[in-house]
Design a protein around this motif. Structure first.
Motif, PDB file in Angstrom:
ATOM      1  N   TRP A  11      -2.053  -3.541  -0.627  1.00  0.00           N
ATOM      2  CA  TRP A  11      -3.444  -3.389  -1.075  1.00  0.00           C
ATOM      3  C   TRP A  11      -4.263  -2.541  -0.112  1.00  0.00           C
ATOM      4  CZ3 TRP A  11      -4.747  -4.102  -5.827  1.00  0.00           C
ATOM      5  CH2 TRP A  11      -3.992  -4.976  -6.616  1.00  0.00           C
ATOM      6  N   ARG A  12      -3.844  -2.465   1.147  1.00  0.00           N
ATOM      7  CA  ARG A  12      -4.553  -1.600   2.092  1.00  0.00           C
ATOM      8  C   ARG A  12      -4.307  -0.127   1.788  1.00  0.00           C
ATOM      9  NH1 ARG A  12      -2.559  -5.040   6.326  1.00  0.00           N
ATOM     10  NH2 ARG A  12      -1.209  -3.325   6.996  1.00  0.00           N
ATOM     11  N   HIS A  13      -3.094   0.185   1.316  1.00  0.00           N
ATOM     12  CA  HIS A  13      -2.706   1.584   1.140  1.00  0.00           C
ATOM     13  C   HIS A  13      -2.545   1.998  -0.322  1.00  0.00           C
ATOM     14  CE1 HIS A  13      -0.775   1.179   5.397  1.00  0.00           C
ATOM     15  NE2 HIS A  13      -2.079   1.401   5.459  1.00  0.00           N
ATOM     16  N   ALA A  14      -2.808   1.082  -1.254  1.00  0.00           N
ATOM     17  CA  ALA A  14      -2.657   1.424  -2.669  1.00  0.00           C
ATOM     18  C   ALA A  14      -3.597   2.557  -3.060  1.00  0.00           C
ATOM     19  CB  ALA A  14      -2.902   0.194  -3.539  1.00  0.00           C
ATOM     20  N   TYR A  15      -4.816   2.507  -2.585  1.00  0.00           N
ATOM     21  CA  TYR A  15      -5.788   3.569  -2.870  1.00  0.00           C
ATOM     22  C   TYR A  15      -5.273   4.904  -2.341  1.00  0.00           C
ATOM     23  CZ  TYR A  15     -10.315   5.985  -3.036  1.00  0.00           C
ATOM     24  OH  TYR A  15     -11.322   6.879  -3.308  1.00  0.00           O
TER      25      TYR A  15
END
Length: 245
Positions: A217-221
């Motif tokens: 979720w930290r790097h999904a964007y």
């Protein structure tokens, strides 16, 4: 049901602006630029010569060529990655992949059978646009910018149709013998589906491990921004090829 990320609030610092994320995106774009031939649905010269020389029914070779093409078709894989990025249930994954398969199988078969030739540069640019669309969809851009959410199922089917025209346009360039055309096309399409399942299986395995870590979720964007950049690179490459060819 698909999850989507919210874009950063106005004035906040978007996570992908951090230098590490920018470096990640730059590497992704560089890799795409180096793989330019693959993005153009390229077929190896040996395969091209084989297709042009044979006639009659050759099911296994055409199935192999279809699987090889799809497994190395990075534009297809990028779009599928975007489609399944926030899908967790297998029935949802199966639904979207089936819609995509119906779309590209239909236009590939009909395009070759009825000799519907479309400029491959323009088709591949639209395929790049499909990658951009899906990345924007995943980060919730349409809801934020326009206040509505496009139907993701319809979009997957429609872009699948364009992906199929990308396949058919390239096949038409190789002047397949009309002798055994339909069986060979069906075998090629079966190979495409096999290659798609193999590529999708590898993506799902990698995604399943990544989703178990806090970094997802930290790097999904960031991953979707990188995907969007890759799509823009593909669009630019194909439009450049169209105007200079």
């Amino acid at each position: 049901m698909q999850h989507r990320l919210r874009l950063s609030a106005p004035g906040s610092r978007a996570p992908w602006l951090h230098h590490r994320y920018t470096f990640f995106i730059a590497v992704a774009v560089l890799l795409l630029a180096l793989a330019g031939d693959a993005f153009a649905h390229a077929v190896a010269e040996g395969d091209k010569g084989y297709i042009q020389e044979i006639s009659g029914v050759h099911l296994i070779p055409f199935m192999y060529l279809g699987a090889k093409h799809m497994a190395t078709g990075y534009d297809h894989i990028l779009f599928l990655l975007g489609v399944i990025f926030f899908l967790y249930r297998m029935k949802d994954i199966a639904l979207y992949v089936t819609l995509f398969a119906i779309g590209h199988s239909t236009t590939m078969l009909l395009g070759v059978y009825f000799n519907i030739g479309i400029n491959s540069y323009l088709i591949d640019a639209i395929i790049g646009l499909s990658v951009v669309y899906k990345a924007l969809d995943n980060i919730g851009a349409f809801q934020r910018w326009f206040g509505f959410q496009p139907d993701t199922k319809v979009a997957t089917l429609v872009f699948g149709l364009f992906h199929g025209f990308g396949l058919s346009s390239k096949i038409l360039d190789y002047s397949i013998s009309p002798d055994g055309l339909v069986p060979n096309l069906l075998a090629f399409n079966a190979g495409v589906e096999i290659g798609q399942l193999l590529a999708l299986g590898a993506v799902l395995i990698a995604m399943s491990y990544w989703r178990r870590t806090p970094s997802f979720w930290r790097h999904a964007y960031t991953a979707n921004v990188a995907m969007m950049c890759a799509g823009f690179v593909l669009i630019g490459m194909q439009l450049t090829g169209y105007f200079v060819s």
